[in-house]
Design a protein around this motif. Structure first.
Motif, PDB file in Angstrom:
ATOM      1  N   UNK A  14     -28.963  -1.630 -18.382  1.00 51.79           N
ATOM      2  CA  UNK A  14     -27.782  -2.561 -19.048  1.00 51.79           C
ATOM      3  C   UNK A  14     -26.744  -3.099 -17.930  1.00 51.79           C
ATOM      4  N   UNK A  15     -27.127  -2.400 -16.726  1.00 54.22           N
ATOM      5  CA  UNK A  15     -26.130  -3.199 -15.601  1.00 54.22           C
ATOM      6  C   UNK A  15     -26.592  -4.398 -14.937  1.00 54.22           C
ATOM      7  N   UNK A  16     -27.972  -4.757 -15.402  1.00 58.17           N
ATOM      8  CA  UNK A  16     -28.705  -5.858 -14.716  1.00 58.17           C
ATOM      9  C   UNK A  16     -27.980  -7.269 -15.097  1.00 58.17           C
ATOM     10  N   UNK A  17     -28.108  -8.097 -14.280  1.00 59.77           N
ATOM     11  CA  UNK A  17     -27.536  -9.473 -14.840  1.00 59.77           C
ATOM     12  C   UNK A  17     -28.270 -10.030 -15.754  1.00 59.77           C
ATOM     13  N   UNK A  18     -27.722 -10.799 -16.613  1.00 57.77           N
ATOM     14  CA  UNK A  18     -28.549 -11.323 -17.862  1.00 57.77           C
ATOM     15  C   UNK A  18     -29.234 -12.865 -17.425  1.00 57.77           C
ATOM     16  N   UNK A  19     -30.423 -13.276 -18.122  1.00 55.87           N
ATOM     17  CA  UNK A  19     -30.959 -14.337 -17.612  1.00 55.87           C
ATOM     18  C   UNK A  19     -30.154 -15.628 -18.026  1.00 55.87           C
ATOM     19  N   UNK A  20     -29.940 -16.713 -17.259  1.00 56.30           N
ATOM     20  CA  UNK A  20     -28.967 -17.606 -17.525  1.00 56.30           C
ATOM     21  C   UNK A  20     -29.994 -18.607 -18.273  1.00 56.30           C
TER      22      UNK A  20
END
Ligand code: DAH
Length: 342
Positions: A98-104
């Motif tokens: 849940x800390x991974x950066x989101x996909x743009x």
């Protein structure tokens, strides 16, 4: 006797080996049936114990029962291990950081001409100008007559025009909005008019049938050419974010007197000459002048009371200079390889 031939030790080794290497529960079940099922050798041994002489019966019975219990425990152990392994695998696969950066998500962006238009508006607004717009379909009156270009005047040929069947036309410049604005509002006025215009012309690297202009108009009691020069120079400095050379030449427009052409260094070639500037090193970018008395009159203003300057320039040309583009047609090509660069 058949029974005696069964080597329980060998059976144990085989079973233990197979149990330990079972890949999943399904395989383990098969092995269970094979070694502990109704038809297994071990069950057979246990079943036929009674036929044995007493001494043997006790010994083999003990051994067989021990093996049976041993295998049962072994099966339970391995089944547990397999279940645990599966659980871990699922956990690992389904784990979410849940800390991974989101996909743009891929986003579009504004067309370069829109960017240039907005930047132009911002700069003039910061200098106190209002942004106004007018219709793309115009009357002859606003597009020509009111701007001091009567029907049979040769100056009308300066603008190759798309006429509509209903007597209207596609505006050939944004200047008619000057009149529309002066009719409605009392000076002092400071406005710019960005918009789309149309010319019935052959296209080439610097001509399109549809392009964008911005007109500017400043009207007051004491407005001079010096005000114009300062304003347009300031605009260019802010727009290109560097000092830009400007030259003013006498020009002719029916709606201004005196009229002039403003050139700026062609930033595409830095003044050396290229297709975008017809090899001259200068980019003719602004037409301008002091508002003609006839234009004030046609707008309902008394030319004795007011003076002002007006200018018109191509937004496409501004964009070509800014981004070093040498063909105006690229803006309207819809070519993503071109557009994605902005
Ligand atoms: N309307 C002119 C054109 O399309 C440009 C222009 C020149 C606009 C002088 C003006 C002006 O307002 O004062 O070429």
């Amino acid at each position: 006797m058949k029974m005696a031939k069964i080597d329980l030790k060998a059976l144990k080794n085989r079973a233990e080996n197979e149990i330990e290497t079972a890949k999943d529960l399904k395989e383990l079940n098969k092995i269970f049936k094979k070694y502990l099922g109704k038809k297994s050798q071990l069950t057979e041994v246990l079943r036929s114990l009674e036929k044995l002489p007493k001494a043997k019966k006790v010994k083999i019975g003990q051994e067989a029962n021990q093996l049976k219990n041993f295998l049962k425990i072994k099966f339970a152990e391995i089944a547990q291990e397999i279940k645990e392994k599966v659980r871990k695998e699922v956990e690992e696969k389904e784990w979410i950081d849940i800390t991974a950066p989101g996909k743009k998500p891929a986003l579009g962006h504004l067309h370069p001409l829109t960017q240039v238009k907005r930047k132009t508006e911002e700069i003039f607004q910061a200098m106190g100008f209002s942004v106004v717009e007018g219709p793309e379909v115009e009357t002859e009156w606003y597009n020509f007559d009111a701007l001091n270009i009567p029907k049979d005047h040769p100056a009308r040929d300066l603008w190759d025009t798309f006429y509509l069947k209903n007597g209207l036309l596609l505006r050939t410049h944004t200047t008619p909005v000057d009149i529309r604005n002066m009719e409605k509002n009392q000076p002092p006025l400071r406005i710019i008019i960005p918009g789309r215009i149309f010319r019935h012309e052959a296209t080439d690297a610097s001509h399109e049938t549809n392009f964008y202009q911005v007109d500017g108009l400043m009207v007051g009691k004491d407005i001079s050419v010096a005000n114009f020069k300062a304003t347009i120079q300031e605009f260019f400095q802010r727009f290109f974010e560097k000092p830009v050379e400007i030259r003013m030449r006498p020009g002719y427009f029916p709606f201004t007197e005196p009229s002039f052409e403003v050139d700026m260094t062609c930033l595409n070639c830095n003044g050396k000459g290229c297709p975008a500037c017809s090899q001259s090193g200068w980019m003719e970018i602004v037409g301008a002048g002091m508002v003609h008395p006839a234009v004030f009159k046609n707008s309902g203003l008394n030319p004795r009371n007011w003076q002002g300057w007006a200018f018109g320039m191509g937004l496409d040309r501004l964009a070509m200079m800014k981004y070093k583009i040498n063909d105006i047609r690229l803006f309207y090509s819809g070519d993503l390889r071109f557009l994605e660069q902005f």
